[in-house]
Design a protein around this motif. Structure first.
Motif, PDB file in Angstrom:
ATOM      1  N   HIS A 182       1.671   4.446  -2.810  1.00 24.60           N
ATOM      2  CA  HIS A 182       1.698   5.909  -2.666  1.00 24.60           C
ATOM      3  C   HIS A 182       3.022   6.462  -3.199  1.00 24.60           C
ATOM      4  O   HIS A 182       3.060   7.481  -3.881  1.00 24.60           O
ATOM      5  CB  HIS A 182       1.570   6.305  -1.197  1.00 24.60           C
ATOM      6  CG  HIS A 182       0.165   6.242  -0.672  1.00 24.60           C
ATOM      7  ND1 HIS A 182      -0.861   6.991  -1.202  1.00 24.60           N
ATOM      8  CD2 HIS A 182      -0.377   5.531   0.351  1.00 24.60           C
ATOM      9  CE1 HIS A 182      -1.976   6.739  -0.526  1.00 24.60           C
ATOM     10  NE2 HIS A 182      -1.722   5.857   0.412  1.00 24.60           N
ATOM     11  N   GLU A 221      -5.807   7.433  -3.164  1.00 27.86           N
ATOM     12  CA  GLU A 221      -5.493   6.020  -2.909  1.00 27.86           C
ATOM     13  C   GLU A 221      -5.396   5.199  -4.198  1.00 27.86           C
ATOM     14  O   GLU A 221      -5.382   3.972  -4.151  1.00 27.86           O
ATOM     15  CB  GLU A 221      -6.541   5.408  -1.968  1.00 27.86           C
ATOM     16  CG  GLU A 221      -6.664   6.083  -0.609  1.00 27.86           C
ATOM     17  CD  GLU A 221      -5.395   6.011   0.240  1.00 27.86           C
ATOM     18  OE1 GLU A 221      -4.601   5.068   0.044  1.00 27.86           O
ATOM     19  OE2 GLU A 221      -5.194   6.910   1.066  1.00 27.86           O
ATOM     20  N   SER A 232      -2.118   3.150  -4.193  1.00 30.80           N
ATOM     21  CA  SER A 232      -1.865   2.365  -2.988  1.00 30.80           C
ATOM     22  C   SER A 232      -2.793   1.150  -2.898  1.00 30.80           C
ATOM     23  O   SER A 232      -2.339   0.023  -2.705  1.00 30.80           O
ATOM     24  CB  SER A 232      -2.038   3.252  -1.762  1.00 30.80           C
ATOM     25  OG  SER A 232      -3.319   3.837  -1.761  1.00 30.80           O
ATOM     26  N   HIS A 247       0.831  -1.203   0.000  1.00 31.37           N
ATOM     27  CA  HIS A 247       0.000   0.000   0.000  1.00 31.37           C
ATOM     28  C   HIS A 247       0.875   1.266   0.000  1.00 31.37           C
ATOM     29  O   HIS A 247       0.727   2.142  -0.850  1.00 31.37           O
ATOM     30  CB  HIS A 247      -0.911  -0.031   1.231  1.00 31.37           C
ATOM     31  CG  HIS A 247      -1.841   1.131   1.339  1.00 31.37           C
ATOM     32  ND1 HIS A 247      -3.182   1.038   1.037  1.00 31.37           N
ATOM     33  CD2 HIS A 247      -1.642   2.422   1.719  1.00 31.37           C
ATOM     34  CE1 HIS A 247      -3.755   2.208   1.218  1.00 31.37           C
ATOM     35  NE2 HIS A 247      -2.848   3.076   1.639  1.00 31.37           N
TER      36      HIS A 247
HETATM   37 ZN   LIG Z   1      -3.190   5.166   1.805  1.00 30.86          ZN
END
Ligand SMILES: [Zn+2]
Length: 596
Positions: free
Chosen positions: A385, A408, A411, A381
């Motif tokens: 990013h 997001e 991620s 995750h």
């Molecule tokens: Zn996040």
């Protein structure tokens, strides 16, 4: 499982007492002072070329400011026990406030530029590059009041809205809850008490739930008054600033259309039976006759085996590389160039984050690696990013950070790539079931629970506007109804659950914000569904979305990949993926039962 993986921050500064740090801060403060001297009060009358120059200086000031700020933050998060780290953070923040004071006018005056004048400025090519940024900050223009009015609202808000928010926070953080288990009574804070809902022993969960209800009921009069006051305050604000419905201000600032948000929410509501199916399965796995609201978080299976750090890194890098080698290479850089701090040690911040600093400067990832499968997914995750930030590096600083709804995109996508890779590994059925259930419960917490909470907020604000002040029982009934709709008949929301709306801080601090969790997560699951349908053809379009950073509204970003987020079918495709995971969990549960 101990890992000794630490990051190398030396490309930012040499150390906590690097003289360059103080010199940079002082130089920035001086530049900000000169910037204000040159431009304050003149923005609306600047010629296009002058405005372009001011904008560029404003951007550079913002960008350069990131470096001391990020360095102080990263040092502090890595080791807050060192008092010099706290002192540096404080020093940097004080400088930031001083710099910010001199920059604030630029945004305010840019928003106030009359429309025809603004159109002229946009004809200048270097201003046109920032069209999205400027249009975004100017989108609230129809809702702006005169300056003296704004000032009064802002000053009075400290003793109005902000005072009630603080009263809520202080009441909740000072509150203790009496938990009685086996005749023993202990006093617990809210977070300690909530963690008891994850206990394997049912009687402990039941007692914790009763204790939470009791503690909230003791303070019901206060929490109800705060909720009523803030709902009314919002209604007054919305009327004065010409927002025609309670959700409008939130959606405008997040750059999403209300209709699109409602399409997404409606699709989620139509799939509430996915939630019910899962909790019926959970009841069966737990071997219970009835699943009560305090059984929702009950652990089902023993903790799975652990994964050594090196294997986790390889798994994550390979997952990205299978999508496209370019992302695999980017993920690998985080390890070879020491951009990750994964060691668990005293004084280090818990949880995980990725800090993207500015275009041209690589991001940093902090996490606490314990070797569980969920830690591997966290690593995937946060690296997502990081990859997003690296790809967005071609954007100027003001267009670099993606907006809330798109933040997001990389991620969660990376997490799903890695989740699929984990599922493909050999493991006993029980472990596979545990992996699936953990993932599903995470998705439910983000997608469906937030959808139900949003519907509760809609009804709360509507009821306050129509009926005036509400009593705790009325609010509780709205809450119970919204939550029960999500679970169907799979979970019995006992009478005690009626008051659990009282401790949710989002309703108090950021009304209608909860949709963003559901929106962001489901958006990515739906993108993932698109990838599964289209295969490699999807890759370049996805990379284009990420490379655009924050330079477009979420709908325009997705349009780059030929996706129309205003269409119900897009969201349906994502929900089908979730539904498929429940089916998979049901199948694996049958395998577990068949295993002697
Ligand atoms: Zn996040």
């Amino acid at each position: 499982m101990a890992v000794s993986v630490t990051w190398d921050l030396s490309d930012l500064y040499a150390g906590v007492d690097d003289p360059k740090l103080t010199a940079d801060l002082e130089a920035l403060e001086e530049r900000a002072r000169r910037f204000a001297e040159s431009y304050r009060g003149r923005i609306a009358s600047l010629a296009p070329a002058e405005f372009a120059a001011a904008l560029s200086e404003y951007e550079l000031l913002g960008r350069d400011q990131q470096f001391p700020g990020a360095y102080a933050q990263l040092l502090f998060c890595a080791d807050s026990l060192n008092p010099r780290h706290g002192a540096l953070l404080q020093q940097v923040q004080e400088h930031e406030v001083a710099i910010g004071r001199n920059l604030l006018f630029f945004t305010l005056e840019s928003v106030a530029i009359p429309d025809d004048r603004f159109a002229e400025l946009l004809e200048h090519p270097s201003v046109a590059n920032y069209r999205h940024y400027l249009e975004h900050i100017r989108s609230e223009r129809p809702h702006r009041l005169t300056e003296p009015e704004e000032r009064i609202l802002m000053e009075k808000s400290l003793t109005g809205r902000a005072a009630f928010q603080r009263l809520f926070d202080e009441t909740l953080s000072a509150a203790t809850f009496r938990l009685t288990v086996d005749g023993q009574t202990t006093e617990l804070t809210l977070s300690e008490l909530l963690s008891k809902l994850y206990e394997p022993e049912r009687s402990v969960r039941e007692a914790a739930a009763a204790s939470l209800t009791e503690g909230l009921r003791e303070r019901a009069r206060l929490f109800t008054y705060i909720a009523n006051t803030l709902a009314h305050d919002k209604a007054v604000d919305d009327r004065l600033t010409h927002y025609d419905h309670a959700e409008a201000a939130r959606h405008l600032s997040d750059e999403v259309e209300t209709a699109t948000v409602h399409t997404m929410l409606d699709a989620c509501v139509a799939h509430f039976d996915t939630v019910a199916r899962y909790y019926r399965l959970k009841r069966e796995i737990l071997g219970l006759d009835t699943l009560y609201h305090y059984d929702r978080y009950a652990p089902m299976l023993p903790e799975e085996g652990t994964l050594p750090w090196e294997e986790a890194c390889t798994l994550v890098v390979d997952s990205y590389a299978r999508f496209t080698p370019r992302l695999g290479e980017m993920a690998q850089r985080f390890f070879t160039e020491r951009w990750v701090d994964a060691e668990v040690r005293p004084g280090k911040r818990g949880g995980a984050f990725c800090m993207g600093i500015a275009p041209g400067q690589h991001p940093y990832v902090l996490m606490n690696y314990l070797g569980r499968k969920r830690d591997v997914l966290t690593l995937a995750h946060e690296l997502g990013h990081g990859i997003h930030d690296l790809l967005a590096s071609e954007q100027p600083f003001l267009e670099y950070h993606p907006s809330l709804a798109a933040a997001e995109t990389a991620s969660v996508f990376g997490e799903m790539l890695t989740f699929d890779a984990l599922l493909r590994q050999e493991m006993p059925s029980r472990e596979r079931l545990s992996l699936l259930c953990n993932q599903l419960e995470d998705i439910f917490a983000t997608v469906f629970r937030q959808t139900a909470m949003y519907r509760f907020e809609q009804r709360l604000h509507a009821a306050r506007r129509e009926k005036g002040e509400l009593v705790a029982e009325q609010i509780g009934a709205l809450w119970q109804e919204a939550m029960q709709a999500m679970f169907g008949d799979s979970v019995v929301m006992g009478e005690g659950h009626r008051d659990w709306w009282m401790y949710i801080p989002h309703f108090i601090h950021t009304p209608f914000y909860v949709y963003a969790y559901a929106f962001g997560q489901l958006l990515v699951i739906a993108l993932y569904a698109r990838y599964q349908q289209e295969g490699d053809a999807f890759v370049p379009r996805y990379l284009e979305i990420l490379s655009a950073g924050g330079s477009r509204r979420p709908a325009d970003l997705m349009a780059l990949a030929g996706i129309d987020i205003s269409r119900r079918q897009f969201w349906e495709d994502g929900l089908q993926v979730v539904d498929g995971l429940v089916t998979r969990a049901e199948e694996v549960w049958r395998e577990v039962q068949a295993t002697p």
